[in-house]
Design an enzyme around this catalytic site. Structure first.
Site, PDB file in Angstrom:
ATOM      1  N   HIS A 192     -45.971   4.703   9.463  1.00 57.70           N
ATOM      2  CA  HIS A 192     -45.782   3.474   8.420  1.00 57.70           C
ATOM      3  C   HIS A 192     -47.306   2.887   8.475  1.00 57.70           C
ATOM      4  CE1 HIS A 192     -43.525  -0.190   7.095  1.00 57.70           C
ATOM      5  NE2 HIS A 192     -44.608  -0.490   7.090  1.00 57.70           N
ATOM      6  N   LEU A 193     -47.765   3.367   7.413  1.00 56.36           N
ATOM      7  CA  LEU A 193     -49.299   2.837   6.896  1.00 56.36           C
ATOM      8  C   LEU A 193     -49.272   1.920   5.762  1.00 56.36           C
ATOM      9  CD1 LEU A 193     -51.030   6.654   6.993  1.00 56.36           C
ATOM     10  CD2 LEU A 193     -50.320   4.945   9.066  1.00 56.36           C
ATOM     11  N   ASN A 214     -35.629 -12.462   4.029  1.00 52.51           N
ATOM     12  CA  ASN A 214     -36.743 -12.158   5.074  1.00 52.51           C
ATOM     13  C   ASN A 214     -37.533 -13.721   4.766  1.00 52.51           C
ATOM     14  OD1 ASN A 214     -39.083 -11.477   6.362  1.00 52.51           O
ATOM     15  ND2 ASN A 214     -39.474  -9.565   5.038  1.00 52.51           N
ATOM     16  N   ARG A 226     -56.084  -5.977  10.744  1.00 56.14           N
ATOM     17  CA  ARG A 226     -56.069  -6.001  12.313  1.00 56.14           C
ATOM     18  C   ARG A 226     -56.867  -4.954  12.814  1.00 56.14           C
ATOM     19  NH1 ARG A 226     -49.815  -6.044  11.904  1.00 56.14           N
ATOM     20  NH2 ARG A 226     -49.242  -8.333  11.229  1.00 56.14           N
ATOM     21  N   HIS A 282     -41.970  -2.913  13.066  1.00 56.95           N
ATOM     22  CA  HIS A 282     -41.485  -2.138  11.707  1.00 56.95           C
ATOM     23  C   HIS A 282     -40.371  -1.083  12.255  1.00 56.95           C
ATOM     24  CE1 HIS A 282     -46.179  -2.197  10.569  1.00 56.95           C
ATOM     25  NE2 HIS A 282     -45.218  -3.044   9.646  1.00 56.95           N
ATOM     26  N   PHE A 324     -56.909  -0.487   0.262  1.00 59.86           N
ATOM     27  CA  PHE A 324     -57.562   0.986   0.336  1.00 59.86           C
ATOM     28  C   PHE A 324     -57.924   1.445  -1.000  1.00 59.86           C
ATOM     29  CE2 PHE A 324     -56.892   2.460   4.574  1.00 59.86           C
ATOM     30  CZ  PHE A 324     -56.256   1.452   5.171  1.00 59.86           C
ATOM     31  N   ARG A 325     -57.288   0.843  -2.130  1.00 60.42           N
ATOM     32  CA  ARG A 325     -57.883   1.142  -3.565  1.00 60.42           C
ATOM     33  C   ARG A 325     -59.163   0.494  -3.574  1.00 60.42           C
ATOM     34  NH1 ARG A 325     -52.125  -1.081  -5.624  1.00 60.42           N
ATOM     35  NH2 ARG A 325     -52.825  -2.533  -3.926  1.00 60.42           N
ATOM     36  N   GLY A 357     -47.125   1.526   1.971  1.00 60.41           N
ATOM     37  CA  GLY A 357     -47.871   1.364   0.650  1.00 60.41           C
ATOM     38  C   GLY A 357     -49.217   2.350   0.711  1.00 60.41           C
ATOM     39  N   GLU A 395     -36.862  -1.023   3.699  1.00 63.10           N
ATOM     40  CA  GLU A 395     -36.297  -1.843   4.608  1.00 63.10           C
ATOM     41  C   GLU A 395     -35.075  -2.622   4.235  1.00 63.10           C
ATOM     42  OE1 GLU A 395     -40.543  -2.768   5.489  1.00 63.10           O
ATOM     43  OE2 GLU A 395     -39.853  -3.204   7.190  1.00 63.10           O
ATOM     44  N   GLY A 416     -49.204   4.933   2.919  1.00 60.64           N
ATOM     45  CA  GLY A 416     -48.524   6.374   3.341  1.00 60.64           C
ATOM     46  C   GLY A 416     -47.906   6.866   2.112  1.00 60.64           C
ATOM     47  N   GLU A 417     -47.469   6.022   1.271  1.00 56.20           N
ATOM     48  CA  GLU A 417     -46.775   6.574   0.056  1.00 56.20           C
ATOM     49  C   GLU A 417     -47.489   6.804  -0.881  1.00 56.20           C
ATOM     50  OE1 GLU A 417     -43.631   3.698  -1.011  1.00 56.20           O
ATOM     51  OE2 GLU A 417     -43.059   3.668   1.355  1.00 56.20           O
ATOM     52  N   ARG A 462     -33.778 -10.707   8.176  1.00 59.11           N
ATOM     53  CA  ARG A 462     -34.695  -9.559   9.144  1.00 59.11           C
ATOM     54  C   ARG A 462     -35.318 -10.710  10.150  1.00 59.11           C
ATOM     55  NH1 ARG A 462     -40.729  -7.726   7.230  1.00 59.11           N
ATOM     56  NH2 ARG A 462     -41.180  -6.662   9.347  1.00 59.11           N
ATOM     57  N   GLY A 466     -49.924  -3.895   7.286  1.00 61.23           N
ATOM     58  CA  GLY A 466     -49.613  -3.510   8.822  1.00 61.23           C
ATOM     59  C   GLY A 466     -49.592  -2.291   8.991  1.00 61.23           C
TER      60      GLY A 466
HETATM   61  P1  ADP Z   1     -47.296  -4.577   3.620  1.00 64.40           P
HETATM   62  O1  ADP Z   1     -45.640  -4.533   3.496  1.00 64.40           O
HETATM   63  O2  ADP Z   1     -47.622  -4.390   5.384  1.00 64.40           O
HETATM   64  O3  ADP Z   1     -47.870  -5.953   3.227  1.00 64.40           O
HETATM   65  P2  ADP Z   1     -47.439  -2.523   2.059  1.00 64.40           P
HETATM   66  O4  ADP Z   1     -46.667  -1.285   2.559  1.00 64.40           O
HETATM   67  O5  ADP Z   1     -47.164  -3.239   0.823  1.00 64.40           O
HETATM   68  O6  ADP Z   1     -47.861  -3.552   3.141  1.00 64.40           O
HETATM   69  O7  ADP Z   1     -48.844  -1.689   1.737  1.00 64.40           O
HETATM   70  C1  ADP Z   1     -49.964  -2.583   1.108  1.00 64.40           C
HETATM   71  C2  ADP Z   1     -51.073  -1.637   1.099  1.00 64.40           C
HETATM   72  O8  ADP Z   1     -50.904  -0.302   0.446  1.00 64.40           O
HETATM   73  C3  ADP Z   1     -52.289  -2.359   0.368  1.00 64.40           C
HETATM   74  O9  ADP Z   1     -52.914  -3.079   1.050  1.00 64.40           O
HETATM   75  C4  ADP Z   1     -52.849  -1.216  -0.080  1.00 64.40           C
HETATM   76  O10 ADP Z   1     -54.083  -0.835   0.770  1.00 64.40           O
HETATM   77  C5  ADP Z   1     -52.150   0.025  -0.055  1.00 64.40           C
HETATM   78  N1  ADP Z   1     -51.633   0.847  -1.423  1.00 64.40           N
HETATM   79  C6  ADP Z   1     -50.859   0.515  -2.420  1.00 64.40           C
HETATM   80  N2  ADP Z   1     -50.916   1.210  -3.324  1.00 64.40           N
HETATM   81  C7  ADP Z   1     -52.168   2.119  -3.160  1.00 64.40           C
HETATM   82  C8  ADP Z   1     -52.681   3.253  -3.941  1.00 64.40           C
HETATM   83  N3  ADP Z   1     -52.059   3.569  -4.914  1.00 64.40           N
HETATM   84  N4  ADP Z   1     -53.650   3.856  -3.230  1.00 64.40           N
HETATM   85  C9  ADP Z   1     -54.315   3.613  -1.842  1.00 64.40           C
HETATM   86  N5  ADP Z   1     -53.540   2.432  -1.119  1.00 64.40           N
HETATM   87  C10 ADP Z   1     -52.565   1.788  -1.765  1.00 64.40           C
END
Ligand code: ADP
Length: 397
Positions: free
Chosen positions: A208-209, A7, A241, A180, A284-285, A331, A384, A333-334, A91, A212
């Site tokens: 997919h949260l 990637n 964004r 995505h 978000f943390r 990130g 992915e 969503g999970e 990718r 991005g």
């Molecule tokens: P990308 O691949 O788009 O860079 P990710 O899917 O890795 O992003 O997601 C990153 C985001 O997930 C971080 O900016 C953070 O806000 C969020 N994140 C990760 N772990 C947690 C958590 N435990 N609680 C809340 N948000 C989280």
């Protein structure tokens, strides 16, 4: 077969070596600051200590060579020689209207990817550099391009056309593409598998949260709509964004702030989203902590974020004429149960009932709705790289 997943960004290169039979990750890592001072290689061989090396990388070819040297290293390597790598999966961000599926890379495919450069000027040229560097070092190894846009190519015209003069679509291919796609495809398939249902006979909404963020509506295994557009700027409020907004804001901001169009676009891509709204962070943390401590702006930011996601889910329930399952991934969503709960609070009308205890868990495949919830809600961690490895293995037999 052992498959190297690449990637490639403009100054970075992420990689994984995956065994396509066992689907195990044998090694993974990241080259950073390629072509600039302070280069760094992160290399994690399976079951061994992580290695971090400060090493200058003049260009991507040097970086790919470093990756290969690490993989075959006598002490920290995971393979004996280059000939163990059966294929490389790349990718690629934008495949335009040319690619609805992954494809074996040849000169014609490279030219077609090049022709999509205008649509993703930051990403596609970097992806191509990754392909060419790998070709220099591994000229005999078959390579596959897996596109972020491909899964969304099944969207019907009514979903992908913008309400602007049709000639712009004909002349420039201005339309919605979505991104995505590898994640939306992987997560929607897993959702059907986890529920033991027929993927080709159900309606799924994938959220997919991540930093991005995008949503997709998947009907009978095919994407019928997704929230990102010509570029990844459209749709949800994201980490940095803006997502959807009134296009007239662009001219207004240019005049008031004395900015050029590209400066405003930079604001909308990098300084907006939850970062811009909260004035705290894109993470978000950090925002969650401030909200818990009573910061009203942080609370409003999280509310605006969840509200936008819920509105898109509502729209996609209409697009699908009903939904069987909603899956959260990436990130946020999970990992962020509070966000999932806040979003699902808008969805009671669908007969959704969350199991709060299950929703409190993080980062594992889980059905988080109650057994009698009419619509199933799931957490499905995305993968992915594995999806790219599967596509690559399918094409290189
Ligand atoms: P990308 O691949 O788009 O860079 P990710 O899917 O890795 O992003 O997601 C990153 C985001 O997930 C971080 O900016 C953070 O806000 C969020 N994140 C990760 N772990 C947690 C958590 N435990 N609680 C809340 N948000 C989280």
């Amino acid at each position: 077969m052992k498959i190297l997943i690449i990637n490639c960004g403009s100054s970075s290169l992420k990689f994984q070596l995956i065994d396509s039979e066992s689907e195990k990750v044998l090694a993974k890592g990241l080259c950073e600051r390629i072509g600039i001072d302070g280069g760094m290689l992160n290399y994690q061989p399976e079951g061994k200590d992580k290695i971090v090396k400060n090493v200058e990388m003049a260009d991507h070819t040097v970086a790919v060579q470093l990756v290969i040297d690490s993989l075959v290293d006598e002490k920290d390597g995971v393979i004996k020689g280059l000939d163990e790598i059966g294929a490389v999966g790349h990718r690629i961000v934008h495949g335009g209207e040319k690619f609805a599926e992954a494809t074996i890379i040849n000169d014609e495919v490279i030219k077609a990817i090049e022709e999509c450069n205008d649509l993703a000027p930051l990403h596609n040229p970097a992806n191509l550099i990754g392909i060419r560097s790998c070709q220099k070092i591994m000229p005999k190894v078959p390579m596959v391009a897996v596109f972020d846009t491909a899964f969304h190519q099944t969207m019907p015209k009514k979903a992908y056309l913008y309400g602007i003069p049709y000639e712009y679509y004909k002349k420039y291919k201005i339309r919605r593409y979505g991104f995505h796609g590898t994640s939306h495809s992987y997560v929607s398939k897993r959702t059907a598998e986890i529920l033991g249902k027929d993927y080709n006979n159900m309606n799924i909404i994938v959220c997919h949260l991540g930093n991005g963020a995008s949503i997709s509506a998947v009907k009978n295994g095919k994407c019928v709509d997704t929230s990102m557009g010509l570029t990844p700027l459209e749709g949800l409020i994201m980490g940095t964004r803006s997502g959807d907004l009134d296009p007239a804001i662009l001219e207004f901001l240019c005049q008031k702030e004395k900015l050029s169009i590209s400066e405003v676009l930079n604001v909308l891509n990098k300084k907006s989203g939850v970062l811009g709204l909260s004035e705290i962070s894109s993470d978000f943390r950090d925002i969650g902590k401030e909200a818990d401590a009573g910061n009203d702006q942080a609370k409003t930011t999280l509310e605006a974020y969840s509200y936008r996601v819920a509105k898109y889910i509502g729209a996609y329930v209409a697009a699908l004429n009903g939904v069987d399952a909603i899956a959260f991934t990436a990130g946020v969503g999970e990992n962020d149960g509070s966000r999932r709960e806040a979003i699902c609070e808008y969805l009671g009308y669908l007969g959704i009932e969350l199991d709060k205890e299950k929703n409190g868990k993080r980062g594992e495949e889980l059905v988080i709705s109650k057994p009698d919830s009419k619509v199933k809600v799931l957490v499905v961690p995305t993968n992915e790289e594995l999806a790219i490895a599967r596509e690559t293995a399918k094409l290189v037999k």
